[in-house]
Every structure is written in C-alpha cells, then in structure tokens.
Design a protein around this motif. Structure first.
Motif, PDB file in Angstrom:
ATOM      1  N   SER A 102     -14.864   9.647  -1.377  1.00 33.67           N
ATOM      2  CA  SER A 102     -14.168  11.048  -1.722  1.00 33.67           C
ATOM      3  C   SER A 102     -14.401  11.429  -2.997  1.00 33.67           C
ATOM      4  O   SER A 102     -13.918  12.104  -3.809  1.00 33.67           O
ATOM      5  N   ARG A 160       0.903  -1.260  -0.060  1.00 37.63           N
ATOM      6  CA  ARG A 160       0.042   0.097  -0.098  1.00 37.63           C
ATOM      7  C   ARG A 160       0.832   1.045   0.021  1.00 37.63           C
ATOM      8  O   ARG A 160       0.473   2.317  -0.664  1.00 37.63           O
ATOM      9  N   LYS A 161       2.153   1.401   0.606  1.00 39.84           N
ATOM     10  CA  LYS A 161       3.044   2.155   0.714  1.00 39.84           C
ATOM     11  C   LYS A 161       3.495   2.542  -0.773  1.00 39.84           C
ATOM     12  O   LYS A 161       3.772   3.837  -1.164  1.00 39.84           O
ATOM     13  N   ARG A 176       0.911   4.182  -2.443  1.00 38.11           N
ATOM     14  CA  ARG A 176       0.704   5.800  -2.270  1.00 38.11           C
ATOM     15  C   ARG A 176       1.826   6.701  -2.711  1.00 38.11           C
ATOM     16  O   ARG A 176       1.524   7.688  -3.180  1.00 38.11           O
ATOM     17  N   TRP A 201      -6.691   0.492  -0.939  1.00 35.61           N
ATOM     18  CA  TRP A 201      -6.000   1.569  -0.670  1.00 35.61           C
ATOM     19  C   TRP A 201      -6.163   2.668  -1.704  1.00 35.61           C
ATOM     20  O   TRP A 201      -6.159   3.834  -1.405  1.00 35.61           O
ATOM     21  N   SER A 252     -10.014   4.028  -1.745  1.00 36.18           N
ATOM     22  CA  SER A 252     -10.317   5.019  -0.513  1.00 36.18           C
ATOM     23  C   SER A 252      -9.320   6.090  -0.770  1.00 36.18           C
ATOM     24  O   SER A 252      -9.487   7.026   0.171  1.00 36.18           O
ATOM     25  N   HIS A 253      -8.315   6.089  -1.507  1.00 35.10           N
ATOM     26  CA  HIS A 253      -7.245   7.186  -1.298  1.00 35.10           C
ATOM     27  C   HIS A 253      -8.015   8.310  -1.888  1.00 35.10           C
ATOM     28  O   HIS A 253      -8.534   8.995  -2.995  1.00 35.10           O
ATOM     29  N   ARG A 254      -7.897   9.548  -0.974  1.00 33.75           N
ATOM     30  CA  ARG A 254      -8.704  10.848  -1.216  1.00 33.75           C
ATOM     31  C   ARG A 254      -8.002  11.710  -2.403  1.00 33.75           C
ATOM     32  O   ARG A 254      -8.504  12.600  -2.861  1.00 33.75           O
ATOM     33  N   ASP A 255      -6.919  11.343  -2.776  1.00 37.06           N
ATOM     34  CA  ASP A 255      -6.054  11.975  -3.637  1.00 37.06           C
ATOM     35  C   ASP A 255      -5.946  11.605  -5.439  1.00 37.06           C
ATOM     36  O   ASP A 255      -5.497  12.020  -6.160  1.00 37.06           O
TER      37      ASP A 255
END
Lengths: 330, 314
Positions: free
Chosen positions: B271, B64-65, B68, B238, B241-244
């Motif tokens: 989001s 997940r990182k 990200r 991930w 759900s990531h807001r970006d």
C-alpha cells in the motif's frame, strides 16, 4: 399481496377489529388493547442480541446480505443532480476494485431527484428508486399536498415511496386521520411499494411504536420504517425489535407479510450484523431478504465495503480505498 | 504512588495495596484489550541476583483489533493535529516534558527496575528522555524552515517545496531502550504533525504506560499518540499491511524473534507505506544508540514534500 383500495383496506380493518364502523374510538380501543411492551425486557433482549459472535464465513455472508439490503440515501437540502447521480453510480458499482460486490437494494432521494436517479440507474440494474414524500420529514402539510407530492414522485418513476405519518395526529389520539392518510397515499402509490415512516424518536414509548406499527399495517403499508434520520434517536435496536415482533405477529394474524426498514444511525458493519441477527431471531429467516428488510443508510455502505476488502485481501483497509460520498465543494 | 505494586513496594501496615491495572492508550482513553488478554512483565535480571525474575505487572496484551482501533483513532486525530500551528505543537511537546518532570520519580523507578539500571543511570536516562522532548519541541517551528527550498525553474515562477506530515505513522519502538528510545521515536514522528500508533517494548512496557499517563494529562489531543502494549511479532504485521497507515518505523524489530523486518517492508510496499528501516546491515536489525544527539533524519522520514508553483508578479 393485492393492493387494497380504500374500501378494501377499510373493510379488512373492520373485519380485524370486529366492528361495523371504523370510528376513531374503535381504532383507539383496539390499539390501546394491544399488549404493552416490557421496556426493560425489550432492551435487555436487544442488548443480548448484540453480543453474538459472528465468525468468518457467516460474516462474509452477512456483509454481502447487508449491502444488498441498503437503501443508499441522500436527503439533504443541499442535494444536487450531480450528487444524486454520483450516489447512483456508486450503487451500480459499489466497489470498482471488486466487481463481485453486490449492489444495494435501492437509492432513496427526495421526490424531485427521482428523474435524475432514474436516468442514471437505467432499467434492469436491479437497483430501485425510492422517494420520500408527504412533506418529509415533518409531515406537516394538508392531505392534498401530501397526495400531490406522492403522485409526483410516482409519475417520475419511483418504485418505492417512503411516507411519514402525521405524528401530531397520532400523539393526540386521532388514529383515524393517520389511518386515512396512509390509505389515501397507498392508493396514489399504485404499483409502488409504500414504506410508512413512524419516526419512533418522536413517539416516546415502545407501546406507541407497537401501536403505530399495527396502525400502518392495518392501513396497508408494505413496510414499516423507523425514522426519517432527521430526529435523534433514530433506528435503535429495541425499537426495531418491537417492529419486527409486530410484523411477525401481523403475519400470524392476517397472513400478510410486511417489511421493516430501520433508518438512521446505523453506521458500522458490526451494527448491521447485529440487526441481521435480530431479524433472524425475532421475525425469522423469511425476512432476511432485501424484499422484506432494508437499511436506510449512507455511510454504512463504505464501512461494509472496508470490511469486505479486509476479508478479501487479508489487510485492513482505509478510507482512501472507497469512494468518498461526502458532499464535494468542487 | 500510582505505579506501586506489591512486588516493588510493600504497603504501609494496615493499608490495602492499591494495585494498578495496566491498560492500552487509544484515542485519549485507557481501554482494556478487546481480546481481554494480558501478559506478565518481569524485572530485568541484574548480575548474580537475577536468577529468579521478579514479577512486576500484568500488562494488557493488545490484539490486531486493538491496533486497528488505534489506527482509526490516529486517523481521526490527523486533521486537528496537522492543522495546528507548528508553534502550538512545539508548546504541546514542551508541556509533555513538564509533565514528565513532575512525574520523574515514577519514570526513574520503572526504568531502573525494567532495564536493570543503577539509580544514578536511571536518573540520567529519564533526564535525557525529558530533554529529548524539549529538543524536538524546539524543532517544531524550525523544521519547515530548514528543510524547505526555493527551487530554480526556467520560467517566471516561484517554485517552493515544503514538508507536510504524511499522516498516520506506526512506530515499533525499541525493545531495549524502553523510555529514551520510546521518546526518541515518538517525538520526531508527531512534531511535524503526524499522529502515531506505538507498539512499545514487549518486555519493558511499563515506561510506555507511564508515558501514556503523562500524555493524557498534558495538552496532547486524544488520538495523536496511541500506545498498544502487545507481543510485537503478533501485531506488527497487521500494522505493516494496514492500508490506512502512511508510514512505519521498523526500529523495534531489533531483538524480536520470529519477526523479519524485510517481511514487514514487503507488506508495507503493498500500500506504498513509507518505511524507516532499522539500524544495522542486512537482515539482522540492531538497535541504534539513543543517547547520541538524534539529528533530523527521523523527522524527515515521515514527511511528504509539497511543491507549489506561483507566478512572479511585477
């Protein structure tokens, strides 16, 4: 700690040095006599501190602690009253979606912006106003101008003064001048706490950083601060490590505790947590407090807020969810 | 040959085999997974000979990182890529086709082994994938003309609507069609000016790694396409759900166990992320046929419509 007057600072310095007159040769031989810094060892130690794994609950604590230690800073030629009051509003309410977010320790502005900051923050918010003074960032002005600069900021309501040392004098070995200037500025500060900016990026060696730290503490500085943020490199971990060792040893020597403030170049939560680990392991837990340790930063706050949101909501957050404090054209 | 492994091609006598490390592609660089993990990839079984799977490679298993970091890289690239002229983007996409053409044999071999195809069929798939880049490259400076409108309004104004890229798009690439399908989801997302984070086929990730190398040596700016090889079911939530992330393509949920596309759509709704649903009806996603001509639907899925009012002069 009591505020030393000129004579207090001088007589204390004489006691520590064990001399009858505080001459430049006396200061010089004392500072040159400090043990040298093992450069390779220091950098290796700093690198190893950056590898610590900090997990969930400790990380939550670290993020909130780091937010509470930030001196939210804007030091641009283009600063406007609107921008400064915007920054102060952000300090009062860092994350409007989560009112449990702690406030930063202070806002740090140029001296002429102190009234604006004071007015926006009000009294009782717990957020201090710090002002840079003494011909920041170069420090190239006469002592009279530096003192007037400081007095101006203090009378406008600054709680803290960030002064720069005269690096030219320091590098040419004129320690006595640097000492006197700090003592004078400290006297003008009155009740305001004095942070002494060493501008480590211009001091070249770790030995010089150690000497400058001792000189600042000897002259009665309440904080030693790494940099102005205008010179690269700014707050590196090894430099901060050397300064943390200095304040730790100073307390052993004199019983007086002095704060440390790395400033410039600390942008991510991960960096901030690494600094907290370093504070804890080098200086000790007593320094893990906004009264004794600060971050001079602006963009760091947003990154900490994003991490905080991530831990609260379970979803990664984005720049759209924190206040944009970059200069606006509107 | 960059992709040769001991399983596929024995080294010449007296020569040490040059093994390849399969890494991620994030921000124009090839990092290992921050987790340090990898997973084994096997050849697709073919007929009766497929009883024992043939080992192909150890591929980085993104976390997940990593996803990200990929989103952060994609976000950083949005300004430059969406700001480039459509004409320029078309040239860059065409350049990808050129570079793939010159690396054709690598792609053919990976598709043949990975998807269990005959050599002739693998050749056809790679040709189709390269042609797809050319097809979308042609759309770059025409899409806005075809989809924008002049709207009739009751006043002395011109009222014009035009498409603009939505930003960062997460793409769950198809699990079966590991090259043609991959190109068919990446090209329409980036041609309009979006940047993307791609989770390629979990079991057939090698063509995606090859594509990353083709992208890195063409004129695509770093961060426009980021490829994170991983277990789709682990990382996809991930990204949803990531807001970006501005939009997510759920095509690659078809054929993945423990991953319901409805759950991802729900997470994305939190989001207001745009969602492109997978083909099929109901909860069971099916993979669409990527050999057919694609149409403009995928390009339209990842744009916002901007409408401007302009006063009519005399």
């Amino acid at each position: 700690m009591s505020t030393p007057t000129e004579t207090d600072a001088e007589s204390r310095a004489r006691d520590i040095l064990g001399v009858s007159r505080l001459t430049n040769p006396a200061l010089s031989s004392w500072l040159q006599g400090l043990p040298g810094v093992d450069q390779v060892g220091c950098e290796a130690r700093a690198a190893s501190l950056g590898t610590r794994s900090v997990k969930t609950t400790s990380k939550e604590w670290a993020i909130d602690t780091a937010i509470g230690m930030i001196d939210l800073t804007t030091l641009e030629g283009a600063d406007t009253p609107g921008r400064v009051s915007g920054l102060c509003t952000k300090a009062l309410s860092p994350d409007p979606t989560d009112l449990s977010t702690p406030r930063p320790a202070a806002v740090c502005v140029y001296g002429d912006m102190v009234p604006v900051a004071r007015q926006t923050l009000g009294d009782g918010s717990g957020v201090k106003v710090a002002a840079v003074a003494t011909a920041f960032p170069s420090g190239r002005a006469s002592l009279a101008v530096k003192l007037a600069d400081t007095a101006d900021a203090v009378s406008a309501g600054a709680d803290e003064i960030d002064m720069v040392i005269d690096r030219g004098a320091f590098l040419s070995g004129d320690y006595r001048t640097v000492f006197e200037q700090i003592v004078e500025v400290k006297r003008v500060c009155g009740g305001a706490r004095l942070k002494v900016i060493l501008e480590t990026g211009e001091l070249v060696t770790y030995d010089n950083v150690r000497r400058a730290s001792y000189l600042a503490m000897l002259a009665g500085g309440d904080f030693v601060k790494t940099s102005t943020g205008k010179v690269q490199p700014a707050a590196t971990l090894p430099v901060t490590l050397v300064m943390l060792e200095a304040v730790r040893d100073w307390r052993e020597l004199t019983g007086v505790q002095v704060g440390v403030k790395p400033a410039g170049g600390i942008r991510t939560s991960k960096d901030a947590i690494t600094f907290l680990v370093t504070v804890n392991e080098i200086a000790g837990e007593d320094w893990l407090d906004p009264f004794w340790f600060r971050f001079g930063a602006s963009s760091l706050l947003n990154d900490l807020l994003l991490q905080r949101q991530r831990m609260r909501t379970g979803a990664y957050s984005g720049a759209d969810y924190v206040a944009d404090d970059s200069p606006s054209l509107y | 040959m960059s992709t040769s492994t001991s399983a596929r091609r024995a080294p010449a006598a007296g020569r040490v085999d040059v093994r390849k490390t399969y890494k991620l592609y994030i921000g124009g660089a090839f990092p290992r997974s921050e987790s340090g993990r990898s997973y084994e990839v096997y050849a697709a079984p073919r007929g009766s000979r497929g009883s024992t799977p043939v080992f192909l490679a150890n591929v980085a298993k993104g976390s997940r990182k990593d996803a990200r970091n990929a989103v952060a890289a994609a976000r950083k690239a949005v300004g430059g890529w969406s700001g480039a002229t459509a004409y320029n983007r078309g040239q860059v996409l065409y350049r990808i086709a050129e570079v793939m053409e010159s690396r054709r044999s690598t792609f053919v071999e990976d598709v043949r082994i990975g998807e269990g195809l005959t050599p002739a069929r693998a050749e056809a798939v790679v040709s189709a994938a390269i042609d797809r880049w050319v097809w979308y490259a042609g759309w770059a400076d025409k899409f806005a003309q075809v989809t924008s409108t002049v709207n009739p309004v009751a006043g002395p104004f011109f009222n014009i609507s035009a498409p603009e890229p939505t930003g960062v798009v997460a793409l769950l690439a198809p699990q079966e069609s590991s090259l043609l399908g991959l190109v068919s989801v990446v090209a329409p997302a980036i041609v309009t000016g979006n940047t993307c984070v791609v989770l390629p086929s979990r079991q057939r990730p090698l063509p995606a790694v090859d594509l990353a190398e083709a992208l890195a040596t063409s004129d695509v700016p770093g961060g426009v396409v980021n490829i994170v090889t991983c277990h789709t079911a682990e990382v996809a939530p991930w990204l949803a759900s990531h807001r970006d992330v501005n939009a997510i393509d759920l095509t690659g949920t078809a054929g993945v166990e423990d991953l319901a596309w409805g759950e991802l759509e729900l997470a994305a709704a939190e989001s207001v992320t745009r969602v492109l649903r997978p083909a099929g009806r109901g909860p069971a996603a099916v993979e669409e046929d990527f050999t057919a001509e694609p149409g403009t639907a995928r390009m339209q899925a990842f744009v916002e419509t901007k409408t401007v009012w302009h006063p009519k002069g005399l």
